[in-house]
Design an enzyme around this catalytic site. Structure first.
Site: not given
Ligand SMILES: Cc1ncc(C[n+]2csc(CCOP(=O)(O)OP(=O)(O)O)c2C)c(N)n1
Lengths: 344, 331
Positions: A94-97, A40, A71, A140
């Site tokens: 992040f490893a947390d994910f 990502e 993922e 995180h």
């Molecule tokens: C499982 C997981 N993967 C990746 C992330 C990192 N991450 C945080 S916000 C985000 C984008 C999210 O996009 P969207 O669902 O469209 O929400 P928006 O931020 O646009 O409000 C990502 C990839 C995460 N927090 N959790």
């Protein structure tokens, strides 16, 4: 596969850890068309923690691939592509994910070689950012390397210093087993996060490979062995410098890899000093710090002149508020207290 | 609540506008406080409000339009970008703000932070893990259903989350068990730097509802009246025991993904001010004779007063004592 410790003799060029990591990826991608990177925000953004800066420009979107937030799907894709002989590098932001995709990691990536009786290889790298210290909260900020190291079938490397970030990445990509490459946000040298000067250092140019499974004495000492990994190496070196002023000689052993673990190096250091402080930014129980202590205890408890100390994250989710987070992270004050405790 | 298919009446529309103004005023205050003390340069770990900060400016129509149909007995599960939803759902601003400032009077006594707002009083929760707010909403709805109430659970994610397994598993299970859930997708075109076109195989997530045999609707153009009408249908259906629905709203993220995001990946930056839903709605309501400049000013002043009071409350609250750092792991 042969891995060489090719230290460039007169290297003077300095890079931060993220650039060193990216340099190794780029070199391996140039050398081997089967290597590709997916995850990502690894394309145009260059990785949230600068793990892929510039790679899209050089290699294009077919080899540096932004994925959906799926993922399980894209880590599983990496597993499958690896079994077909490609060399994927898949980034978990992040490893947390890992919770959302753990099955592909531990039941597939890590077990296929074994289950196939060695007939199917999974030569992939799982890169992931770890660690806290900037109030990113309980989901995180974790390191979780003990979790990955606990589950058999994947190697786990955790560089602390720029040159190792490069050399371990090259080794990870070339390895025929899955390798989890965990980079602490705090060692990357990011412009937008507090950083230790040690996140910028001399990095050999050209091909540079650090063997997986070999620890490194980053500071020699005779009174106490601090055995640690990742950002805690930076902190431990700071504390060692400070205590040197008081005449205390601290040895700092950077494990660099958790799997395989360089037990010989731990034993050699403790045999010399007789005092062990295991410093670990992962949870206290059932993890790296206990493994380090057990390594000595099982081999020869007589090596301990005093009971060892563990300076770790207590078994509590990482709090958001700065005052609480800094109370639980193993930072300078707690490392110093740990060292003083074994010197008593 | 007067909910008709023909759209909201004047009273409701005034309320929708007022809610949107409160949400925006709040985000502007957090923006100010967040950046106040990050220097020199920008250090994410510094300041009164450290850490990641995902603000919701532009997405107010979703929060206002959906939450207008809820009471504090209904549950809302939100994401890493939760403030507008929390406010529209009636969360106590002082406790919320104190949490964002990491203080002892915060909802989570400083343990959670802005992505982890848990409020039993309004049955509100959120998660920083993408799509992972969906499954717990099923359980809240399950409890409401088992207890014979007409309460509903609203689960909100971004469009990026709609490609996560938890999203699809949740839709199927809720449909199968006819759980009183309203699934909401805030489509702001971007998942951090990844545009919707590079993440999602279909142009509308509403069409995905068909795969689970439930109604799916997409509201275009960030239109709060249309959100209100569509959410009204979905909530009514859930309350009546007819099961879940999916509602996607095409909204806009006016600011960065998180604060500090330079957004170099984003070609449409220049046109964003023109897509701000709040002045647009103000103009519409003014044209319709529902609001005038004086009323708008009064609403903005009232919002500002509430928000600044909450910020002052947060700043006056004590920092958590480090010796309590191990508390609350177990009940
Ligand atoms: C499982 C997981 N993967 C990746 C992330 C990192 N991450 C945080 S916000 C985000 C984008 C999210 O996009 P969207 O669902 O469209 O929400 P928006 O931020 O646009 O409000 C990502 C990839 C995460 N927090 N959790």
């Amino acid at each position: 596969m042969t891995i060489t410790d090719t230290t460039a003799p007169q290297a003077t060029r300095r890079l931060n850890t993220s650039k060193a990591m990216v340099e190794a990826i780029a070199q391996e991608m140039r050398a081997n068309p089967e290597v590709f990177y997916l995850g990502e925000d690894v394309g145009r953004y260059g990785g949230i923690f600068s793990s892929t800066t510039g790679l899209l420009d050089e290699f294009g979107p077919n080899r540096v691939i932004d994925t959906p937030i799926s993922e399980t799907a894209f880590l599983g894709l990496a597993v499958g592509a690896a079994t077909e002989g490609m060399r994927p590098i898949a980034e978990l932001m992040f490893a947390d994910f890992v919770g959302v995709c753990l099955d592909q990691v531990y039941n597939h990536m890590a077990k296929i070689h074994f289950e196939s009786g060695g007939h199917v290889r999974v030569p992939m790298v799982l890169t992931t950012a770890v660690g806290g210290g900037y109030s990113d909260g309980a989901q995180h900020s974790q390191t979780l390397w003990g979790l990955f190291a606990h589950l058999p079938g994947m190697k786990v490397v955790v560089p602390a210093l720029p040159a190792d970030a490069k050399g371990l990445m090259a080794a990870a990509i070339r390895d025929d087993s899955p390798v989890v490459y965990m980079f602490h946000k705090g060692v990357m040298g990011l412009p937008w996060m507090a950083k230790n000067p040690r996140s910028v250092d001399v990095v050999p140019e050209g091909e540079y490979v650090v063997p997986i499974g070999r620890a490194n004495v980053v500071r020699e000492g005779s009174d106490v062995s601090v055995v640690t990994i990742s950002l805690s190496v930076h902190h431990a070196l700071d504390v060692a410098e400070k205590l040197a002023g008081e005449g205390v000689s601290v040895e700092v052993l950077d494990l660099r890899s958790l799997v395989p673990l360089d037990r010989e190096a731990i034993l050699a250091s403790v045999a010399k000093t007789g005092r062990l402080v295991a410093v670990d930014e992962d949870y206290h129980s059932f993890g790296m710090s206990g493994e380090v202590v057990a390594t000595v205890a099982e081999h020869d408890p007589g090596l301990f002149r005093v009971a060892p100390e563990r300076v770790t994250l207590p078994d509590v989710p990482i709090p958001y508020a700065h005052s609480l987070e800094y109370a639980v992270l193993p930072r300078h004050d707690r490392i110093e207290a740990g060292i003083r405790a074994v010197l008593r | 609540m007067s909910s008709t298919d023909s759209g909201p009446g004047a009273e409701v529309r005034r309320g929708l506008y007022e809610t949107m103004v409160l949400c925006r005023t709040y985000e502007e205050a957090i923006l100010r406080e967040y950046h106040a003390d990050k220097g020199p340069g920008f250090d994410i770990g510094k300041g009164l409000v450290p850490g990641e900060m995902h603000l919701s400016a532009g997405q107010e129509p979703v929060a206002a339009g959906v939450c207008a149909h809820l009471t504090s007995d209904d549950a809302v599960t939100a994401t890493h970008r939760p403030h507008h939803l929390a406010i529209a759902h009636g969360m106590d601003l002082e406790a919320m703000t104190a949490e964002i400032f990491g203080r002892v009077d915060g909802l989570g006594r400083g343990r959670g932070g802005h992505m982890h707002l848990f409020d039993p009083a309004t049955h509100f929760s959120c998660s920083g893990i993408i799509a992972e707010g969906y499954p717990p909403a099923l359980g809240m709805a399950f409890a409401f259903q088992r207890r014979g109430t007409d309460r509903v659970a609203v689960a909100v994610t971004g469009e990026g989350a709609a490609n996560q397994g938890a999203f699809h598993e949740s839709l199927n299970l809720a449909a199968l068990w006819r759980l009183p859930v309203v699934f909401v997708v805030e489509d702001n075109d971007w998942g951090i730097s990844v545009p919707r076109s590079a993440s999602t195989a279909v142009p509308s997530n509403a069409t995905r509802a068909a795969a689970y045999g439930i109604p799916g609707e997409r509201v275009e153009d960030n239109d709060v009246d249309a959100v209100w009408a569509a959410a009204g249908r979905a909530v009514a259906r859930a309350r009546a025991g007819d099961g879940p629905s999916l509602l996607e709203v095409h909204t806009v993220r006016l600011w960065g993904h998180f604060e500090g995001d330079a957004q170099g990946y984003r070609p449409e930056l220049a046109e964003l001010p023109g897509r701000d839903p709040i002045p647009r709605y103000a103009a519409r309501l003014t044209d319709a004779g529902i609001l005038d400049a004086a009323a708008i000013d009064r609403m903005k002043a009232a919002a500002s007063e509430r928000v600044e009071a909450a910020v002052a409350f947060a700043k006056a609250s004590a920092l958590p004592d480090p010796s309590d750092a191990l508390d609350f792991v177990f009940a």
